[in-house]
Design a protein around this motif. Structure first.
Motif, PDB file in Angstrom:
ATOM      1  N   HIS A 239     -45.516 -32.645  41.160  1.00  0.00           N
ATOM      2  CA  HIS A 239     -44.626 -32.619  40.000  1.00  0.00           C
ATOM      3  C   HIS A 239     -44.556 -31.219  39.393  1.00  0.00           C
ATOM      4  O   HIS A 239     -43.460 -30.700  39.127  1.00  0.00           O
ATOM      5  CB  HIS A 239     -45.098 -33.625  38.957  1.00  0.00           C
TER       6      HIS A 239
ATOM      7  N   ARG B 136     -39.023 -35.937  39.000  1.00  0.00           N
ATOM      8  CA  ARG B 136     -38.495 -34.576  39.150  1.00  0.00           C
ATOM      9  C   ARG B 136     -38.757 -34.045  40.555  1.00  0.00           C
ATOM     10  O   ARG B 136     -37.949 -33.287  41.099  1.00  0.00           O
ATOM     11  CB  ARG B 136     -39.159 -33.667  38.098  1.00  0.00           C
TER      12      ARG B 136
ATOM     13  N   TYR C 199     -36.962 -29.899  30.090  1.00  0.00           N
ATOM     14  CA  TYR C 199     -37.776 -30.785  30.930  1.00  0.00           C
ATOM     15  C   TYR C 199     -38.544 -31.723  30.017  1.00  0.00           C
ATOM     16  O   TYR C 199     -38.968 -31.331  28.936  1.00  0.00           O
ATOM     17  CB  TYR C 199     -38.772 -29.985  31.773  1.00  0.00           C
TER      18      TYR C 199
END
Length: 620
Positions: A301, A199, A615
């Motif tokens: 992240h 990501r 997510y």
């Protein structure tokens, strides 16, 4: 150095220095003491030629170089007498000794600022005037003999300069040759490859490339200059704020100093102080180094989720990757194999350099131009020269601390201030090393602490490896702490960001570097110390990972989505619980931490699902 690097006399001097040091790996061209003198002579000459403070001042440069040459010639031709008459120098010996000390001080100041020379001057003054405050009584002759006319132990010509001449210079040169022969291109391509599947994208590219770069340079600032020039603008383009991008690069590059196999000058000095092969330092430092980069990866992240950045899939140049990867992998493997076979580090460095240069000529698309080879030599020799002057200045500091008895006094003061409590002693050492590291190189901050405070910690029950690694870590990460954090300064300039904000965020990203030392002090399994078992090591690593991940979640304020202030506090509290379990083995803290983190995960996941944020779930 940028404005003078093209001058032919600098290139010639750098090439001569490099050729001499490579030849000395196998041929004893001169005696041991003469070798150190030549090493220092080259160092002062190159620093004088390239120091930006002396731009437009050729007379001062000439005086520094000429004074050095005269002093070294005098010392060479009077060496036998000086060795026989140690402690009883003649007047002319004193004059020459004073001159060489002044030149070294000026060189150290040109390289790293005034702090190191000032420390020596203060210690010399303490030795001479200290009897007025209950200190020692040293004559001028004793002080000069201690500082630069003993030729052994920890004076100007002693152990630290030997390490610089035989080991540090070669590994610094190796790191710069990697960069200028484009072996470091493979780091960026690997970073892009991994960044495509995370990501955080560009930020993970920075972490991975800095990880590999750090393995081979052991320095923060060159790491930032190489990887940050690409990753910081890319991070800003995909949505990271300038300060966040700079802090990620600073934290990732700062980790290069603690990531084996090449951990910078301090690690080689540590091996000497502990009287162990350098391969032992590599093994001891391996797990903490990997854990540190894991924590930085967690930071980037969660920052990506918090900042809602759009992942940018950078195209990987697979042809460049396959062409340049062998330039990184093969020399590094050779260095590691030779180190673990207990060959001298300078022999390992020699064959690493020879292999690197040889491989670069094998394929047409990696074949370097003459200008790239010369630039690699210049940059490597100049950086190695600056480190040499720091090492030369450290010798007198250690000698005077020992001679005046100050080291013993400070050591017992640490015990007194801590009241015999190990944890308080660690805090005192941490603060001391960070303050020292604000204005001096990592090796200086670490070595001074090693001589004055570490003996006190070992008397409080610490294993020597734990004590030395503790001081080394805080010396390394002092480069991120304000008001003078060089790594944060360089990264903020590249990002066009606020320095202070960058430094604060860098400490968030690099928080593992301030936490892990306390964990391996209380749990030697993280350092693979004697008595460690497979189970104890795996357990320590697993729960340290949980602690670091939870800590980054709390500091960033995001897991699957943004956390409330209360959830952030809970996450940090759970992290502390895991840390205490790693340090003490008490299961009550493990259970409490697990319950707290489970609460945070469940409630944040429900909030994320309610807001339809798709997510992937990440375990804390």
């Amino acid at each position: 150095m940028n404005e003078t690097k093209f001058y032919p006399y600098i290139a010639v001097t750098a090439l001569c220095m490099v050729i001499y040091h490579l030849a000395n790996c196998y041929f004893n061209i001169f005696g041991t003491l003469e070798h150190r003198m030549i090493h220092l002579g080259f160092a002062i000459t190159l620093v004088s030629m390239t120091a930006h403070q002396l731009k437009g001042k050729p007379l001062i440069r000439a005086v520094l170089i000429l004074t050095t040459l005269i002093c070294l010639i005098y010392l060479k031709y009077n060496l036998q007498r000086l060795l026989l008459d140690i402690g009883f120098p003649l007047t002319r010996d004193m004059i020459v000794g004073f001159a060489i000390i002044v030149v070294v001080f000026i060189g150290a100041w040109l390289s790293f600022g005034p702090i190191l020379p000032l420390m020596v001057i203060i210690l010399m003054s303490y030795g001479y005037f200290g009897h007025y405050i209950g200190g020692p009584i040293l004559s001028i002759e004793e002080i000069m003999s201690t500082v630069c006319l003993t030729f052994g132990g920890y004076d100007l010509w002693g152990t630290i300069l030997i390490i610089s001449a035989n080991v540090i210079f070669l590994f610094v040169f190796y790191g710069h040759m990697l960069q200028h022969l484009r072996a470091t291109d493979s780091f960026m391509e690997v970073g892009k490859l991994i960044g495509r599947y995370t990501r955080s994208g560009a930020a993970m590219t920075g972490v991975i490339s800095s990880f590999f770069m750090g393995m081979t340079t052991g320095q923060a600032t060159p790491n930032i200059a190489v990887t940050g020039a690409f990753t910081i603008p890319l991070m800003k383009r995909v949505g990271y704020k300038a300060e966040v991008a700079a802090s990620i690069e600073a934290a990732a590059s700062g980790g290069g100093q603690i990531m084996p196999p090449i951990m910078g000058a301090g690690a080689f000095v540590m091996a000497e102080l502990l009287s162990v092969p350098y391969s032992k330092i590599i093994m001891v430092a391996l797990i903490p180094g990997i854990l540190y980069f894991f924590a930085v990866a967690m930071f980037v992240h969660f920052q990506a989720i918090k900042s809602n950045v759009t992942p940018l899939r950078e195209k990987v140049d697979r042809r460049r990757l396959t062409a340049t990867a062998p330039l990184f992998i093969i020399p590094l493997v050779i260095i590691l194999v030779l180190l673990f076979l207990e060959f001298p580090p300078m022999v390992s460095a020699f064959w690493g350099i020879v292999t690197l240069v040889g491989l670069s000529f094998v394929r047409k698309n990696t074949r370097p131009s003459i200008s790239h080879l010369i630039k690699g030599c210049i940059y490597g020799a100049v950086t190695g020269s600056r480190v040499a002057l720091a090492c030369a200045t450290l010798g007198p500091i250690i000698a005077l601390v020992t001679k005046t008895g100050l080291g013993i006094k400070v050591g017992y003061s640490v015990e007194l201030w801590s009241g015999g409590n190990l944890f308080l002693g660690l805090i005192i050492l941490m603060i001391s090393v960070i303050i020292l590291g604000l204005e001096v190189p990592t090796v200086a901050a670490y070595l001074i602490a090693a001589m004055v405070a570490i003996p006190a910690l070992t008397r409080l029950g610490l294993d020597p490896f734990q004590a030395h690694m503790f001081a080394f870590y805080f010396g390394a990460f002092s480069g991120l702490t304000p008001p003078v954090g060089m790594a944060a300064i360089v990264a903020s300039k590249i990002a066009n960001a606020s320095y202070f904000r960058t430094a604060i965020l860098s400490m968030y990203a690099a928080v593992a570097g301030f936490v892990i030392p306390y964990l391996f002090v209380f749990n030697g399994s993280l350092l693979l110390l004697p008595g460690s078992t497979v189970i104890s090591v795996m357990s320590a690593v697993a729960f340290t990972i949980m602690a670091l991940a939870a800590l980054e979640v709390g500091l960033v304020g995001c897991l699957f989505s943004r956390l409330t202030a209360f959830q952030r506090l809970l996450s940090i509290g759970g992290s502390v619980g895991f840390m205490i379990f790693v340090a003490t083995g008490k299961y009550a803290f493990l259970i409490g931490a697990a319950v707290i983190i489970a609460f945070v995960i469940i409630f944040n996941f429900k909030k994320t699902a309610a807001n339809k944020l798709a997510y992937p779930r990440i375990s804390a």
